[in-house]
Write a protein that holds these residues in place. Structure first.
Motif, short mmCIF file in Angstrom:
data_model
loop_
_atom_site.label_atom_id
_atom_site.label_comp_id
_atom_site.label_asym_id
_atom_site.label_seq_id
_atom_site.Cartn_x
_atom_site.Cartn_y
_atom_site.Cartn_z
N SER A 117 -6.81 22.05 36.59
CA SER A 117 -6.85 21.40 37.68
C SER A 117 -7.39 22.39 38.90
N LYS A 171 -2.43 22.67 34.86
CA LYS A 171 -2.46 23.22 36.23
C LYS A 171 -3.58 23.92 36.41
N GLU A 199 1.74 22.70 30.28
CA GLU A 199 1.83 22.40 31.69
C GLU A 199 0.92 23.52 32.48
N SER A 200 1.09 24.84 31.99
CA SER A 200 0.05 25.79 32.87
C SER A 200 -1.19 25.55 32.74
#
Length: 75
Positions: free
Chosen positions: A43, A40, A36-37
């Motif tokens: 992104s 992110k 997840e990190s």
């Protein structure tokens, strides 16, 4: 995933390099490194001033990592 094995989205090292850049950025900032990190961080990298080629690499890396979300959410 194909046949139970992870399929790399690149034939070269570019995909690994872009994920490595995101991981180093997280580590330097003292943040946990997880699927997840990384997604992110990629992104955030894509929102910066990047070339079209690098944007494509970031997009492909994010898509590849999203296939691992189910494994990272296990307790």
């Amino acid at each position: 995933r194909k046949g139970g094995f992870a399929v790399f989205y690149h034939d070269d090292e570019k995909g690994h390099i872009i994920i490595g850049e995101a991981a180093v950025s997280l580590a330097v900032a003292g943040q946990d490194i997880s699927v997840e990190s990384l997604i992110k961080e990629l992104s955030a990298m894509a929102e910066g001033d990047v070339s079209d080629a690098k944007f494509k690499e970031i997009f492909e890396a994010r898509c590849w990592l999203q296939g691992f979300r189910q494994y990272s959410s296990r307790e």
